[in-house]
Enzyme design. Structure first.
Site, PDB file in Angstrom:
ATOM      1  N   GLU B  30      62.989  62.647  71.097  1.00  0.00           N
ATOM      2  CA  GLU B  30      61.698  62.047  71.429  1.00  0.00           C
ATOM      3  C   GLU B  30      61.917  60.806  72.292  1.00  0.00           C
ATOM      4  OE1 GLU B  30      60.259  61.412  67.456  1.00  0.00           O
ATOM      5  OE2 GLU B  30      60.249  63.569  67.068  1.00  0.00           O
ATOM      6  N   LEU B  59      57.116  66.137  69.659  1.00  0.00           N
ATOM      7  CA  LEU B  59      57.368  65.273  68.508  1.00  0.00           C
ATOM      8  C   LEU B  59      57.546  66.123  67.247  1.00  0.00           C
ATOM      9  CD1 LEU B  59      55.124  62.171  67.617  1.00  0.00           C
ATOM     10  CD2 LEU B  59      56.782  63.258  66.115  1.00  0.00           C
ATOM     11  N   GLU B  61      60.833  66.671  64.314  1.00  0.00           N
ATOM     12  CA  GLU B  61      62.250  66.565  63.945  1.00  0.00           C
ATOM     13  C   GLU B  61      62.806  67.873  63.404  1.00  0.00           C
ATOM     14  OE1 GLU B  61      59.973  64.287  63.378  1.00  0.00           O
ATOM     15  OE2 GLU B  61      60.741  62.580  64.497  1.00  0.00           O
ATOM     16  N   GLN B  83      64.744  59.325  66.182  1.00  0.00           N
ATOM     17  CA  GLN B  83      64.370  57.968  66.609  1.00  0.00           C
ATOM     18  C   GLN B  83      64.718  56.882  65.584  1.00  0.00           C
ATOM     19  OE1 GLN B  83      60.118  57.145  67.956  1.00  0.00           O
ATOM     20  NE2 GLN B  83      61.147  57.850  69.818  1.00  0.00           N
ATOM     21  N   PHE B  84      64.495  57.183  64.318  1.00  0.00           N
ATOM     22  CA  PHE B  84      64.855  56.260  63.227  1.00  0.00           C
ATOM     23  C   PHE B  84      65.302  57.106  62.032  1.00  0.00           C
ATOM     24  CE2 PHE B  84      61.923  53.723  65.709  1.00  0.00           C
ATOM     25  CZ  PHE B  84      62.427  52.431  65.633  1.00  0.00           C
ATOM     26  N   ILE B  88      64.310  61.322  59.649  1.00  0.00           N
ATOM     27  CA  ILE B  88      65.286  62.406  59.731  1.00  0.00           C
ATOM     28  C   ILE B  88      65.000  63.497  58.690  1.00  0.00           C
ATOM     29  CG2 ILE B  88      67.049  61.613  58.091  1.00  0.00           C
ATOM     30  CD1 ILE B  88      69.132  62.220  60.337  1.00  0.00           C
ATOM     31  N   PHE B  89      64.153  63.178  57.723  1.00  0.00           N
ATOM     32  CA  PHE B  89      63.990  64.116  56.608  1.00  0.00           C
ATOM     33  C   PHE B  89      63.473  65.497  57.013  1.00  0.00           C
ATOM     34  CE2 PHE B  89      63.567  59.732  54.932  1.00  0.00           C
ATOM     35  CZ  PHE B  89      64.864  59.667  54.462  1.00  0.00           C
ATOM     36  N   PRO B  90      62.574  65.615  57.992  1.00  0.00           N
ATOM     37  CA  PRO B  90      62.165  66.972  58.377  1.00  0.00           C
ATOM     38  C   PRO B  90      63.334  67.797  58.938  1.00  0.00           C
ATOM     39  CG  PRO B  90      60.670  65.333  59.308  1.00  0.00           C
ATOM     40  CD  PRO B  90      61.842  64.589  58.726  1.00  0.00           C
ATOM     41  N   HIS B 130      61.307  52.321  58.798  1.00  0.00           N
ATOM     42  CA  HIS B 130      62.151  52.165  59.988  1.00  0.00           C
ATOM     43  C   HIS B 130      63.480  51.491  59.661  1.00  0.00           C
ATOM     44  CE1 HIS B 130      58.384  53.053  62.038  1.00  0.00           C
ATOM     45  NE2 HIS B 130      59.001  53.104  63.186  1.00  0.00           N
TER      46      HIS B 130
HETATM   47  C1  LIG Z   1      58.298  61.895  61.858  1.00  0.00           C
HETATM   48  C2  LIG Z   1      58.278  60.763  62.827  1.00  0.00           C
HETATM   49  N1  LIG Z   1      59.008  60.852  63.958  1.00  0.00           N
HETATM   50  C3  LIG Z   1      59.017  59.842  64.837  1.00  0.00           C
HETATM   51  C4  LIG Z   1      58.292  58.719  64.619  1.00  0.00           C
HETATM   52  C5  LIG Z   1      58.332  57.577  65.624  1.00  0.00           C
HETATM   53  N2  LIG Z   1      57.024  57.508  66.302  1.00  0.00           N
HETATM   54  C6  LIG Z   1      56.085  56.654  65.887  1.00  0.00           C
HETATM   55  S1  LIG Z   1      54.651  56.855  66.701  1.00  0.00           S
HETATM   56  C7  LIG Z   1      55.291  58.072  67.674  1.00  0.00           C
HETATM   57  C8  LIG Z   1      54.421  58.730  68.687  1.00  0.00           C
HETATM   58  C9  LIG Z   1      53.158  59.246  68.094  1.00  0.00           C
HETATM   59  O1  LIG Z   1      52.305  59.718  69.078  1.00  0.00           O
HETATM   60  P1  LIG Z   1      50.910  60.359  68.709  1.00  0.00           P
HETATM   61  O2  LIG Z   1      51.061  61.307  67.582  1.00  0.00           O
HETATM   62  O3  LIG Z   1      50.317  60.863  69.955  1.00  0.00           O
HETATM   63  O4  LIG Z   1      50.070  59.138  68.132  1.00  0.00           O
HETATM   64  P2  LIG Z   1      49.703  57.760  68.863  1.00  0.00           P
HETATM   65  O5  LIG Z   1      50.730  56.783  68.401  1.00  0.00           O
HETATM   66  O6  LIG Z   1      49.727  57.995  70.331  1.00  0.00           O
HETATM   67  O7  LIG Z   1      48.355  57.393  68.370  1.00  0.00           O
HETATM   68  C10 LIG Z   1      56.620  58.303  67.340  1.00  0.00           C
HETATM   69  C11 LIG Z   1      57.483  59.289  68.000  1.00  0.00           C
HETATM   70  C12 LIG Z   1      57.546  58.659  63.421  1.00  0.00           C
HETATM   71  N3  LIG Z   1      56.807  57.585  63.099  1.00  0.00           N
HETATM   72  N4  LIG Z   1      57.555  59.682  62.552  1.00  0.00           N
END
Ligand SMILES: Cc1ncc(C[n+]2csc(CCOP(=O)(O)OP(=O)(O)O)c2C)c(N)n1
Ligand SMILES: [Mg+2]
Lengths: 362, 327
Positions: B30, B59, B61, B83-84, B88-90, B130
């Site tokens: 991601e 997006l 995992e 990313q963090f 990673i759990f999924p 995080h």
């Molecule tokens: C399972 C998971 N993977 C990665 C992240 C890191 N992360 C936080 S917000 C985000 C993007 C989310 O985008 P979207 O679903 O479009 O929501 P928005 O923040 O744009 O409202 C990511 C990759 C996370 N929080 N949870």
């Protein structure tokens, strides 16, 4: 060969970018009350958002996910949800949570790195923010299953981003909601970006709403910058859920006018032109124009409300900043209903370290 | 990129270097492409290697891990970023049920040369979820290798080794020290071994074993203890699976004392494995029980309470003093 299934995805909008009606407007918009309330709430949400970003810059709040551009979605949901419904939010629903009863100071506490914000009595049965993306969609189906088993006329409402729709959790939630016809409403805040990844890279389908089709549930797109379109769509979905007529997926088209969070710099990956164009479509200005034209809102009211909003925010902020710090034992005391004996020694050490100045951490 | 380099820059250098030499290396995850990763670890790679070698994924995992298994079985060398650590759990099902077992199940007909890079650990005032340190979940999984660098030069050499290794490697990056203590890193293409620890400081009184960002506090404690004429041997574990018990046991045979330091909660963690092995194979060399300085057995707190959770230099000094005074 015969066609055995066809479908359409509708897109609804009532107010143009310039605040002009695009079609006959529903009854409830013929009087000012609801629309003026929506407007005032959006102005409050935006001012608060600006303030929190400023607080983050000065170290008084942690990493924060701005709501800039998503105000309409939250404001309408917050207005139409009953207190008996349950919200299972993501991390970009501050205004919605506050309309549900979360005090501003508690919301600020959470973003200030303090889990007591999640403990707020104002949250009722609502879930805390889901940070692991799309996990909340499944919790919403569980909440809805409980309603269904008990025969209650309540709706579970959950929100996620466009990126969130790519996760298995989201698809699994739609699927079980369809299989069991659960009283749940899924809202996608499609703000076009998942951090740096544009909507077009998340999925090959032209709409996210059509993911509902494969799950056998209602799915539709609405202009997420248009409170009237949102109101119509959300209201119907909530009624359906409460009346046992099944789930709905609403894809609200918005735009993330901010960086992803205060830790992000969107200029690395998206153009200024795109951002500028998006500002033309934002939700507050268009409603303001409409209200002005109707004679339901004027400069005097605007100034008065802006001032009042400033005071409301100042009050919440003062309350937040005056919170006493958590007890060190909070680190461990809420892990189980009853602290296992095995953890008592660690608890002692924690308290002893805290007495000696807490964190000798440089 | 100009030397000296930080850890995150060394990760970038290793990726670039190996991608230049080996066209089967593919970076995915991601925000890794256009954005260059939320920590900037993959910055510039997409420009240099193009969109077929640097993939901005949807997006998901579970997908990132499962897709990597498929790519790896096809002879590609996916280097995926999660990313963090908290997200990673999924990916776990694919890592534990498939990546770790593919070679074994097929008796080597297929194997899984993938790397999962993942920033971990607390101390940077990050949002909820995080800051976790869940290395033991992977170290406990037979078939996976788990590697944690704590310096720029080792980050470079270990990542090269991880990519070249024919089996799946979880490469955990201590983000609290991502940008601390830059050092000269030569782009010499030399991989480091994936089964030895590093003795960062020799000493005669006590053995300190740690890994990741806690190496910083461990070395600080050793410095302060040296002022009191206590001589610490500091071992950076580096590879959590497999563990180089030999080096640790030899050190304990010399010093007779051992303190293990890690950020993860105490119970059933990697420190317990090291301690148990010393008890099994080095008991008679010990002059005091092995002691552990760790996080508490609780949820990694949101950042206001973070400093209460994190082990620190004073905690290490206290444990060392207590161990040496044991009688
Ligand atoms: C399972 C998971 N993977 C990665 C992240 C890191 N992360 C936080 S917000 C985000 C993007 C989310 O985008 P979207 O679903 O479009 O929501 P928005 O923040 O744009 O409202 C990511 C990759 C996370 N929080 N949870
Ligand atoms: Mg989005």
């Amino acid at each position: 060969m015969e066609t055995i299934f066809t479908t359409n995805i509708s897109y609804s909008s009532y107010l143009s970018e310039a605040g002009l009606p695009l079609q006959p407007l529903p009854e409830w918009t013929h009087t000012p009350d609801t629309l003026v309330r929506y407007y005032r709430n959006m102005v409050l949400a935006r001012q608060l958002d600006n303030k929190i970003i400023a607080l983050q810059r000065t170290g008084q709040i942690g990493t924060y996910a701005s709501q800039l551009g998503a105000e309409a979605i939250d404001i309408v949901l917050g207005d139409l949800m009953e207190s008996s419904d349950v919200l299972i939010p993501y991390y970009r629903n501050h205004a919605l949570q506050m309309l549900r009863g979360l005090p501003m100071a508690d919301m600020l506490s959470y973003w200030g790195g303090d889990e007591r914000g999640n403990a707020s009595a104002g949250m009722g049965e609502d879930f805390p923010n889901a940070v692991p993306i799309a996990t909340q969609a499944l919790h919403a189906t569980g909440v809805a299953t409980a309603f269904k088993i008990r025969g209650e006329k309540r709706a579970a409402v959950t929100v996620c981003g466009d990126g969130g729709t790519s996760k298995g959790d989201f698809m699994e939630a739609l699927n079980v909601a369809g299989a069991w016809q659960l009283p749940v409403v899924f809202i996608i805040n499609n703000n076009q970006w998942a951090i740096s990844v544009p909507r077009s890279l998340q999925c090959g389908a032209p709409t996210l709403a059509q993911k509902a089709v494969a799950a056998g549930i209602r799915g539709e797109q609405v202009d997420g910058n248009d409170v009237i379109a949102l109101h119509e769509s959300v209201n119907e979905a909530l009624q359906h859920a409460r009346e046992g007529k099944g789930p709905t997926l609403i894809e609200a088209i918005s735009y993330r006018l901010s960086d992803h969070t205060t830790a992000d710099d969107a200029t690395r990956y998206r153009s200024n032109e795109e951002l500028k164009a998006a500002w033309e479509r934002e939700p507050i200005k268009r409603l303001q124009t409409f209200l002005h034209a109707k004679g339901w809102w004027d400069e005097v009211q605007e100034t008065a409300w802006q001032n009042e909003v400033g005071q409301i925010i100042q009050q919440g902020l003062t309350e937040y900043l005056q919170r006493p710090p958590q007890a060190a034992s909070d680190l461990i005391d809420h892990l189980y209903a009853k602290l296992p004996d095995a953890l008592k020694e660690q608890r002692e050490r924690l308290l002893r370290n805290a007495r000696q100045g807490g964190n000798h951490h440089e | 990129m100009s030397n000296p380099l930080t850890i995150v820059e060394s990760v970038n250098l290793a990726l670039r270097s190996e991608m230049q030499k080996d066209s089967s290396v593919v970076v995915l995850g991601e925000d890794v492409g256009v954005n260059g990763g939320v920590f900037r670890a993959t910055v510039g790679l997409r420009e240099e290697f193009g969109i077929k070698r640097v993939l901005d994924t949807p997006l998901a995992e579970t997908m990132i891990a499962g897709l990597s298994v498929g790519m790896a079985a096809q002879g590609l060398k996916p280097v995926a970023e999660i990313q963090f650590m908290g997200f990673i759990f999924p990916a776990m099902e694919h890592l534990i049920a498939h990546a770790a077992r593919l070679r074994h199940r097929t008796r080597g007909r297929l194997h899984c040369p993938m790397v999962l890079r993942v920033p971990f650990g607390g101390g940077i005032h990050a949002p909820e979820h995080h800051s976790e340190s869940t290395e033991v979940l992977f170290a406990h999984t037979p078939g996976l290798r788990v590697v944690i660098p704590s310096s720029p030069a080792r980050a470079y050499g270990l990542l090269l080794a991880a990519i070249r290794n024919p089996d799946p490697v979880i490469f955990m990056e201590p983000k609290r020290i991502y940008r601390l203590n830059a050092q000269p890193v030569e782009d010499n293409g030399k991989a480091l071994p994936l089964d030895t620890c590093y003795t960062l400081r020799e000493g005669s009184d006590i053995t300190l074993v740690s890994w990741g960002a806690m190496i910083k506090e461990t070395l600080e404690a050793a410095d302060k203890l040296a002022e009191k004429a206590i001589s610490c041997e500091v071992i950076d574990l580096v590879t959590l699976n497999p563990i180089d018990h030999k080096t640790i046991l030899a050190s304990v045979a010399k010093t007779g004392h051992c303190v293990i330091i890690h950020e993860a909660p105490k119970s059933c963690a990697v420190g317990a494995e090291i301690s148990a092995t010393i008890a099994e194979r080095g008991l008679l060399n010990l002059q005091a029980p092995v002691s552990r300085v760790t996080g508490y057995d609780t949820v990694m707190p949101y950042y206001q309470m973070e400093n209460h959770y994190m082990p620190n230099t004073a905690d290490i000094i206290e444990a060392v003093t207590g161990t040496l005074e044991f009688s």
